[in-house]
Design an enzyme around this catalytic site. Sequence first.
Site, PDB file in Angstrom:
ATOM      1  N   ARG A  72      93.621 -12.822 100.536  1.00 53.81           N
ATOM      2  CA  ARG A  72      92.527 -12.921  99.567  1.00 53.81           C
ATOM      3  C   ARG A  72      92.155 -11.532  99.089  1.00 53.81           C
ATOM      4  NH1 ARG A  72      87.446 -16.380 101.340  1.00 53.81           N
ATOM      5  NH2 ARG A  72      87.115 -14.560 102.642  1.00 53.81           N
ATOM      6  N   ASP A  97      87.227 -13.348 111.038  1.00 51.34           N
ATOM      7  CA  ASP A  97      88.530 -13.283 110.362  1.00 51.34           C
ATOM      8  C   ASP A  97      89.609 -13.802 111.311  1.00 51.34           C
ATOM      9  OD1 ASP A  97      91.145 -12.247 109.559  1.00 51.34           O
ATOM     10  OD2 ASP A  97      90.031 -11.185 108.007  1.00 51.34           O
ATOM     11  N   ASP A 122      92.743 -11.530 111.969  1.00 50.66           N
ATOM     12  CA  ASP A 122      92.428 -10.374 112.834  1.00 50.66           C
ATOM     13  C   ASP A 122      92.239 -10.820 114.280  1.00 50.66           C
ATOM     14  OD1 ASP A 122      92.614  -8.481 110.870  1.00 50.66           O
ATOM     15  OD2 ASP A 122      90.478  -8.480 110.393  1.00 50.66           O
TER      16      ASP A 122
HETATM   17  C1  PRP Z   1      92.272 -16.022 105.397  1.00 54.55           C
HETATM   18  C2  PRP Z   1      92.643 -17.381 105.955  1.00 54.55           C
HETATM   19  C3  PRP Z   1      93.043 -18.136 104.711  1.00 54.55           C
HETATM   20  C4  PRP Z   1      92.108 -17.575 103.672  1.00 54.55           C
HETATM   21  C5  PRP Z   1      91.015 -18.572 103.464  1.00 54.55           C
HETATM   22  O1  PRP Z   1      93.394 -15.266 105.158  1.00 54.55           O
HETATM   23  O2  PRP Z   1      93.642 -17.344 106.928  1.00 54.55           O
HETATM   24  O3  PRP Z   1      94.394 -17.930 104.351  1.00 54.55           O
HETATM   25  O4  PRP Z   1      91.569 -16.360 104.203  1.00 54.55           O
HETATM   26  O5  PRP Z   1      90.216 -18.208 102.419  1.00 54.55           O
HETATM   27  P1  PRP Z   1      90.113 -19.041 101.073  1.00 54.55           P
HETATM   28  O6  PRP Z   1      89.984 -20.475 101.445  1.00 54.55           O
HETATM   29  O7  PRP Z   1      88.862 -18.480 100.437  1.00 54.55           O
HETATM   30  O8  PRP Z   1      91.325 -18.756 100.239  1.00 54.55           O
HETATM   31  P2  PRP Z   1      93.298 -13.716 104.704  1.00 54.55           P
HETATM   32  O9  PRP Z   1      93.226 -13.609 103.223  1.00 54.55           O
HETATM   33  O10 PRP Z   1      92.212 -13.044 105.474  1.00 54.55           O
HETATM   34  O11 PRP Z   1      94.716 -13.168 105.113  1.00 54.55           O
HETATM   35  P3  PRP Z   1      95.335 -12.954 106.580  1.00 54.55           P
HETATM   36  O12 PRP Z   1      95.605 -14.332 107.164  1.00 54.55           O
HETATM   37  O13 PRP Z   1      96.594 -12.215 106.297  1.00 54.55           O
HETATM   38  O14 PRP Z   1      94.349 -12.177 107.401  1.00 54.55           O
HETATM   39  N1  URA Z   2      89.154 -16.191 106.169  1.00 57.53           N
HETATM   40  C1  URA Z   2      88.848 -16.062 107.489  1.00 57.53           C
HETATM   41  O1  URA Z   2      89.695 -15.659 108.286  1.00 57.53           O
HETATM   42  N2  URA Z   2      87.606 -16.361 107.872  1.00 57.53           N
HETATM   43  C2  URA Z   2      86.665 -16.803 107.022  1.00 57.53           C
HETATM   44  O2  URA Z   2      85.524 -17.074 107.452  1.00 57.53           O
HETATM   45  C3  URA Z   2      86.998 -16.929 105.662  1.00 57.53           C
HETATM   46  C4  URA Z   2      88.258 -16.620 105.264  1.00 57.53           C
END
Ligand code: PRP
Ligand code: URA
Length: 209
Positions: A104, A200, A203
Amino acid sequence: MSVVEIVDHPLIQHKISLMRDVNTGTNEFRALVSEVAMLLCYEATRDLPTEEVEIQTPIAVAHTKVLAGRKLALVPILRAGLGMVDGMLNLIPAAKVGHIGMYRDENTLQPVEYYCKLPSDISEREVIVLDPMLATGGSAGDAITQVKKRGAQHIKFIGLIAAPEGLKALHEAHPDVDIYVGALDEKLNENGYIVPGLGDAGDRIFGTK
Ligand code: PRP
Ligand code: URA
């Protein structure tokens, strides 16, 4: 009619509560993601077709059922969806696994796709898209659009925690997709994080913060 289900089994509620705890460390968090994914998999595969077979037991011939061989594909959204794959494969070891990379944009909250590799026969498979967090719903919605573009017709989404905004957006964008989540939380905050959520997910699974 598609399914939108909050799977609030006591084991799922308990394990998600442990995951929410800020004091739960990476090892335990990772194990919990996998366990909850397995429990959600059990519910989301309830409609898999079966067929009658005859099996010789040590006592007699049993007229019993086995899976009718519908082919499945799991598609985790990177990164956090990866944490759900092992738990799912414990129950459906023959599934193929594709990957969609998305993050995101921190300012716009719009998903940015950076990778997509799916099984070549994805159009013949029932596809289960995996991501622990359904926040705005943008990432899951775009991932499902990609899977559909490659011909998949039977698609489910499994997540651990959803915000009401994300659940509504995903259902409106893809009304044909069955959605299974373990908890429906209150809302999104101004940064697009689920409240109370668990922070997150990526993370916490990979220990990157
Ligand atoms: C997080 C999560 C989803 C997304 C959800 O990923 O794992 O993929 O955010 O958010 P949304 O419904 O508003 O699209 P992130 O973008 O943090 O990436 P990552 O898994 O690589 O940390
Ligand atoms: N992605 C995450 O990992 N956590 C949240 O709360 C929203 C988006």
